[in-house]
Design a protein around this motif. Structure first.
Motif, short mmCIF file in Angstrom:
data_model
loop_
_atom_site.label_atom_id
_atom_site.label_comp_id
_atom_site.label_asym_id
_atom_site.label_seq_id
_atom_site.Cartn_x
_atom_site.Cartn_y
_atom_site.Cartn_z
N LEU A 175 0.91 -1.31 0.21
CA LEU A 175 0.00 -0.09 -0.04
C LEU A 175 0.93 1.35 -0.05
CD1 LEU A 175 -3.03 -0.52 2.29
CD2 LEU A 175 -3.10 -0.41 -0.15
N GLN A 176 2.05 1.18 0.76
CA GLN A 176 2.66 2.44 0.67
C GLN A 176 3.35 2.64 -0.75
OE1 GLN A 176 5.24 1.21 3.99
NE2 GLN A 176 4.00 2.79 5.55
N LEU A 177 3.72 1.48 -1.28
CA LEU A 177 4.55 1.81 -2.66
C LEU A 177 3.45 2.24 -3.65
CD1 LEU A 177 6.46 -1.69 -2.74
CD2 LEU A 177 7.28 0.68 -2.54
N LEU A 178 2.10 1.84 -3.43
CA LEU A 178 0.88 2.16 -4.37
C LEU A 178 0.85 3.52 -4.10
CD1 LEU A 178 -1.19 1.32 -6.43
CD2 LEU A 178 -2.55 0.62 -4.58
N GLY A 179 0.82 4.09 -2.78
CA GLY A 179 0.63 5.29 -2.61
C GLY A 179 1.70 6.33 -3.32
N ALA A 180 3.06 5.76 -3.18
CA ALA A 180 4.00 6.43 -3.90
C ALA A 180 3.58 6.80 -5.50
CB ALA A 180 5.33 5.91 -3.60
N LEU A 181 3.13 5.70 -5.90
CA LEU A 181 2.75 5.71 -7.43
C LEU A 181 1.72 6.99 -7.62
CD1 LEU A 181 2.59 1.98 -8.32
CD2 LEU A 181 4.29 3.97 -9.32
N TYR A 182 0.64 6.88 -6.65
CA TYR A 182 -0.40 7.58 -6.80
C TYR A 182 0.22 9.19 -6.53
CZ TYR A 182 -4.53 4.63 -7.24
OH TYR A 182 -5.47 3.99 -7.54
N LEU A 183 0.95 9.35 -5.50
CA LEU A 183 1.42 10.52 -5.47
C LEU A 183 2.32 11.20 -6.74
CD1 LEU A 183 2.63 10.43 -1.75
CD2 LEU A 183 0.77 11.78 -2.69
N GLY A 184 3.21 10.19 -7.29
CA GLY A 184 3.91 10.40 -8.56
C GLY A 184 2.89 11.05 -9.55
N PHE A 185 1.79 10.16 -9.71
CA PHE A 185 0.95 10.49 -10.98
C PHE A 185 0.19 11.80 -10.66
CE2 PHE A 185 -1.30 7.20 -13.78
CZ PHE A 185 -1.30 8.20 -15.01
N ALA A 186 -0.13 12.16 -9.25
CA ALA A 186 -0.67 13.30 -8.99
C ALA A 186 0.30 14.52 -9.21
CB ALA A 186 -1.05 13.41 -7.28
N MET A 187 1.53 14.44 -8.90
CA MET A 187 2.07 15.38 -9.28
C MET A 187 2.36 15.70 -10.77
SD MET A 187 3.10 16.90 -6.59
CE MET A 187 4.05 18.20 -7.63
N LEU A 188 2.30 14.51 -11.47
CA LEU A 188 2.44 14.71 -12.92
C LEU A 188 1.17 15.55 -13.53
CD1 LEU A 188 3.74 13.65 -15.89
CD2 LEU A 188 2.19 11.82 -15.65
N ASN A 189 0.24 15.00 -13.18
CA ASN A 189 -1.18 15.83 -13.58
C ASN A 189 -1.34 17.36 -13.15
OD1 ASN A 189 -2.29 13.35 -14.77
ND2 ASN A 189 -3.79 13.07 -13.24
N TYR A 190 -0.80 17.33 -11.90
CA TYR A 190 -0.73 18.88 -11.49
C TYR A 190 0.31 19.87 -12.26
CZ TYR A 190 -0.86 22.98 -8.59
OH TYR A 190 -1.17 24.15 -7.93
N MET A 191 1.55 19.05 -12.72
CA MET A 191 2.36 19.99 -13.41
C MET A 191 1.78 20.28 -14.79
SD MET A 191 4.62 20.72 -11.22
CE MET A 191 6.07 21.27 -12.17
N ALA A 192 1.00 19.25 -15.42
CA ALA A 192 0.63 19.42 -16.66
C ALA A 192 -0.72 19.89 -16.90
CB ALA A 192 0.67 17.99 -17.40
N LYS A 193 -1.28 20.48 -15.84
CA LYS A 193 -2.73 21.05 -15.96
C LYS A 193 -2.76 22.25 -16.82
CE LYS A 193 -2.79 23.88 -11.80
NZ LYS A 193 -1.60 24.32 -11.82
N GLY A 194 -1.92 23.06 -16.95
CA GLY A 194 -1.80 24.28 -17.83
C GLY A 194 -1.48 23.92 -19.35
N SER A 195 -1.04 22.65 -19.54
CA SER A 195 -0.92 22.58 -21.11
C SER A 195 -2.08 22.20 -21.72
CB SER A 195 0.22 21.37 -21.03
OG SER A 195 1.36 21.50 -20.30
N ILE A 196 -1.89 21.95 -23.10
CA ILE A 196 -3.09 21.85 -24.01
C ILE A 196 -3.34 20.31 -23.98
CG2 ILE A 196 -3.79 21.73 -26.46
CD1 ILE A 196 -2.32 24.56 -26.77
N MET A 197 -4.42 19.85 -23.60
CA MET A 197 -4.68 18.36 -23.71
C MET A 197 -5.45 17.84 -24.70
SD MET A 197 -2.96 17.15 -21.14
CE MET A 197 -3.69 15.58 -20.56
N GLY A 198 -5.41 16.90 -25.47
CA GLY A 198 -6.30 16.53 -26.24
C GLY A 198 -5.65 16.00 -27.53
N GLY A 199 -6.27 15.29 -28.56
CA GLY A 199 -5.74 14.94 -29.71
C GLY A 199 -4.17 14.64 -29.75
N ILE A 200 -3.40 15.05 -30.37
CA ILE A 200 -1.86 14.84 -30.32
C ILE A 200 -1.20 15.68 -29.11
CG2 ILE A 200 -1.91 14.13 -32.89
CD1 ILE A 200 -0.33 16.92 -33.06
#
Length: 128
Positions: free
Chosen positions: A44-69
């Motif tokens: 569960l702690q390792l899974l938590g680390a994965l979720y935190l990493g994915f959360a940071m990825l999404n937060y950092m990419a929130k201002g970028s254009i998304m969709g299509g290519i």
């Protein structure tokens, strides 16, 4: 679709899940009447680390254009995560009969639909 809102909501959801798994694995296991063995707590702690990493990825990419290519790897990664996890939750929920899992299944299905829309459509042009 407002991808900034989608990315922010998904990052908040994943950060909350990641923090819960990282810092409260024993409490999470007791909620579902599972034994808190050392290996399960480590998983569960390792899974938590994965979720935190994915959360940071999404937060950092929130201002970028998304969709299509645009930012396709991030959109596909999110789509696959939410789709596969949502299907796993839907598949296991009837056998487990735990109300919390139904709520999680609905959340995952919603994010899967939203990211599916982002992946398979082109972003709308922003008017200046």
């Amino acid at each position: 679709m407002n991808t900034k809102l989608l990315m922010t909501l998904s990052s908040v959801f994943m950060a909350a899940t990641g923090l819960a798994f990282s810092f409260f694995p024993q409490e999470f296991l007791t909620t579902f009447n599972e034994p808190a063995s050392p290996i399960m707590m480590l998983i569960l702690q390792l899974l938590g680390a994965l979720y935190l990493g994915f959360a940071m990825l999404n937060y950092m990419a929130k201002g970028s254009i998304m969709g299509g290519i645009y930012n396709r790897p991030i959109a596909i990664g999110n789509f696959m995560h939410f789709l596969v996890a949502g299907l796993a939750l839907l598949k296991s929920t009837p056998g487990l009969a735990v109300p919390q899992l139904w709520g999680l299944a609905v959340i995952y299905a919603g994010f899967a639909l939203a990211f599916g829309f982002v992946v398979f459509t082109h972003p709308k042009a922003v008017k200046a």
